[in-house]
Scaffold this active site. Structure first.
Site, PDB file in Angstrom:
ATOM      1  N   HIS A   9      29.311   0.807   8.122  1.00  0.00           N
ATOM      2  CA  HIS A   9      27.856   0.745   8.278  1.00  0.00           C
ATOM      3  C   HIS A   9      27.267   2.151   8.460  1.00  0.00           C
ATOM      4  CE1 HIS A   9      24.044  -1.007   9.967  1.00  0.00           C
ATOM      5  NE2 HIS A   9      24.032   0.182  10.571  1.00  0.00           N
ATOM      6  N   GLU A  10      27.848   2.917   9.366  1.00  0.00           N
ATOM      7  CA  GLU A  10      27.283   4.238   9.662  1.00  0.00           C
ATOM      8  C   GLU A  10      27.412   5.191   8.474  1.00  0.00           C
ATOM      9  OE1 GLU A  10      25.364   4.519  12.075  1.00  0.00           O
ATOM     10  OE2 GLU A  10      25.973   2.713  13.151  1.00  0.00           O
TER      11      GLU A  10
ATOM     12  N   HIS B 177      24.568   4.852   6.227  1.00  0.00           N
ATOM     13  CA  HIS B 177      23.413   5.684   6.604  1.00  0.00           C
ATOM     14  C   HIS B 177      23.630   7.134   6.170  1.00  0.00           C
ATOM     15  CE1 HIS B 177      21.440   2.579   8.801  1.00  0.00           C
ATOM     16  NE2 HIS B 177      22.279   2.547   9.823  1.00  0.00           N
TER      17      HIS B 177
ATOM     18  N   HIS C 238      18.682   0.174   7.065  1.00  0.00           N
ATOM     19  CA  HIS C 238      19.105  -1.165   7.474  1.00  0.00           C
ATOM     20  C   HIS C 238      18.634  -2.211   6.477  1.00  0.00           C
ATOM     21  CE1 HIS C 238      19.762   0.144  11.876  1.00  0.00           C
ATOM     22  NE2 HIS C 238      20.870   0.192  11.176  1.00  0.00           N
TER      23      HIS C 238
END
Lengths: 439, 99
Positions: free
Chosen positions: A121-122, A125, A131
């Site tokens: 997930h990170e 980014h 998101h």
């Protein structure tokens, strides 16, 4: 997406800090980061390579509470991690995990935070994704538990499309793997130690000199005979037992007696091994086509070298042989004029030297016999409290190699070695824990 | 202007943290209006895919207590780039003389 993406496709990464007292070993955490990046590299034409030093594009840190970026963590639960977008002028590529979380891997759903899931997930980014409201997206802001085996995990269609909008798609053949270069062992092999050893015929790290030493991806490797010891970026010995060089770097001859020098080429992160009149070029753990080649390719004598290292200060590679040294320009692909010469920038240096190593800050270490010298990165002069014991400072040997009264004097300065409180205190990591039940 | 109840302070902080509400004005100390909070809750519920009630119900409460990434869900909008036509109109307006 956040509307901004990396303009480069070859992205470096490193884990800068680790949590204290974590149940996962550092090695496990690094492997999970590698696999989390690979997830994105499978969908988009991005290449990730792990580096040492301070200049990685993506820098992973485990931090706690207020840590200076305006997004403090809040202890267990709540905010578990964050990462900054590629367009962030100051913080692009910074990936922060809350070190107070109970980071886990292969643990039950409700037992801690699955590091791999959060890392995927990170890194999303870090590559420019925001998101997603989709309940199945890895970019959903809420922690949704483990996502399964990192070896098998693939992005869902929406996430794949999102990353491809930023970077295009990677057309992979069925047998191809994306390029995420690292020297990490396979995930399935993690609980075990590094390559298995034959009986007890390996050298004793506490009483041996070394043949070669190098830093690769920020880790330090000591070579002796057909074996090597490996130290993490924090100078922790990964195993007290050495591993077989030819078992780890596939493509070196299995009967290789020793290596003379090894260094990581700064221009493309290839790893070069020198043994006698030959050298090999490796991409990660695999030898490149067309090697070995004669060392005369570099303009070196056909008898080979004693040592070699790449100095980040001038981006040049230095070769040493019998008291002479050469300076090689990697970008231009030739030796600099005026070499070889006896006068090194670092002086005086023991001669002939076993090998030379550069630290992250440009400091230089020279190794000879069972001792090493440290040269200041600014003055290039040997520091006063050297030589010191290689075994004690680097290889986790606790015994005093020389009784104080018989301490040898430096062949260069005439000074007796003094204790140096600044010297690293290596710790060995002996076990890898996967869950509380097996720890 | 009605203000959120005290017990909802945590909710308001959460909504501001994750981009559903604009930050309070540090100069005036103006509190968020309840309409704004309700609207933000609706947006947050829509983003999370739960029932859009506009109130702090059990599902919403459970959501804000979940571990999560600390980046906002709604990013502050950046000033949109002017189209060529808009840019020309602005230039014309600037160049017109005052009466």
């Amino acid at each position: 997406s956040a509307g901004l993406a990396w303009t480069k496709r070859n992205i470096s990464w490193r884990v800068k800090t680790y949590p204290r007292g974590a149940r996962l070993s550092r090695e496990t955490m690094r492997v999970l980061m590698y696999y989390a990046l690979r997830v994105w590299g499978e969908a988009a034409p991005l290449t990730f390579h792990e580096v040492g030093g301070h200049s990685a594009d993506i820098s992973v840190e485990f931090l706690r509470q207020e840590h200076g970026d305006g997004s403090p963590f809040d202890g267990p639960g709540g905010m578990v991690a964050h990462a900054f977008f590629p367009g962030d002028p100051q913080r692009a590529g910074n990936v922060h995990f809350d070190s107070e979380e109970d980071w886990t891997f292969r643990a039950p759903d409700d037992d801690g935070m699955d590091l791999f899931a959060v890392a995927v997930h990170e890194f999303g980014h870090s590559l420019g994704l925001t998101h997603s409201p989709s309940k199945r997206s890895i970019m959903r802001p809420y922690y949704q538990g483990p996502v399964g085996d990192p070896l098998q995990y693939q992005l869902l269609a929406d996430d794949r499309l999102d990353i491809q909008r930023l970077y295009g798609s990677r057309a992979l053949h069925s047998t191809e793997r994306p390029e995420v270069s690292t020297l990490l062992p396979a995930l399935s092999a993690l609980p075990r130690d590094f390559p298995a050893l034959r009986s007890a015929d390996h050298p004793d790290r506490c009483s041996s000199s070394i043949d070669a030493v190098t830093q690769i991806r920020g880790e330090t490797f000591f070579f002796k005979g057909p074996y090597f010891w490996r130290l993490t970026q924090g100078r922790h010995l990964t195993s007290l037992r050495p591993a077989l060089i030819a078992g780890f770097w596939r493509g070196l001859p299995s009967h290789l007696d020793k290596v003379d020098a090894v260094y990581e080429r700064p221009t493309d992160y290839r790893i070069l091994f020198f043994s006698g009149p030959l050298y090999w070029v490796f991409k990660d753990n695999s030898v490149e086509e067309g090697y070995p080649r004669p060392v005369t390719d570099f303009g070196l004598p056909r008898t080979g070298v004693d040592g070699a290292f790449s100095w980040p200060h001038d981006q040049k590679t230095y070769f040493f042989k019998d008291g002479l040294h050469w300076r090689y320009d990697e970008a231009a692909g030739h030796m600099d004029k005026g070499f070889p010469t006896h006068d090194t920038p670092w002086g005086p240096m023991p001669s002939p030297v076993d090998d030379v190593l550069s630290g992250n800050n440009g400091e230089v270490y020279a190794f000879k016999g069972r001792q090493y010298w440290k040269f200041d990165q600014h003055s290039l002069k040997p520091e006063g409290s050297y030589p010191r014991s290689i075994a004690k400072d680097w290889l986790d040997c606790t015994e005093e190699p020389y009784p104080p009264s018989s301490a040898p004097t430096s062949p260069m300065t005439g000074a007796r070695p003094q204790p140096d409180v600044r010297a690293p205190l290596p710790e060995a990591e002996h076990c890898v824990c996967y869950s509380t039940s097996t720890c | 202007v009605p203000t959120p109840a005290d017990e909802s302070g945590e909710l308001v902080d959460w909504l501001m943290q994750y981009g559903y509400l604009p930050p309070t004005d540090p100069v005036t100390g103006q509190l968020q209006t309840w309409e704004a909070v309700t609207s933000a809750i609706l947006t947050m519920q829509q983003f999370a895919g739960i029932a859009e009630t506009g109130i702090l119900d059990d599902a919403t409460l459970a959501l804000i207590q979940m571990p999560r990434c600390s980046l906002p869900d709604i990013l502050p909008s950046r000033p949109a780039k002017l189209s060529t036509g808009q840019h020309e109109k602005r230039q014309q307006r600037k160049s017109r003389g005052r009466r």
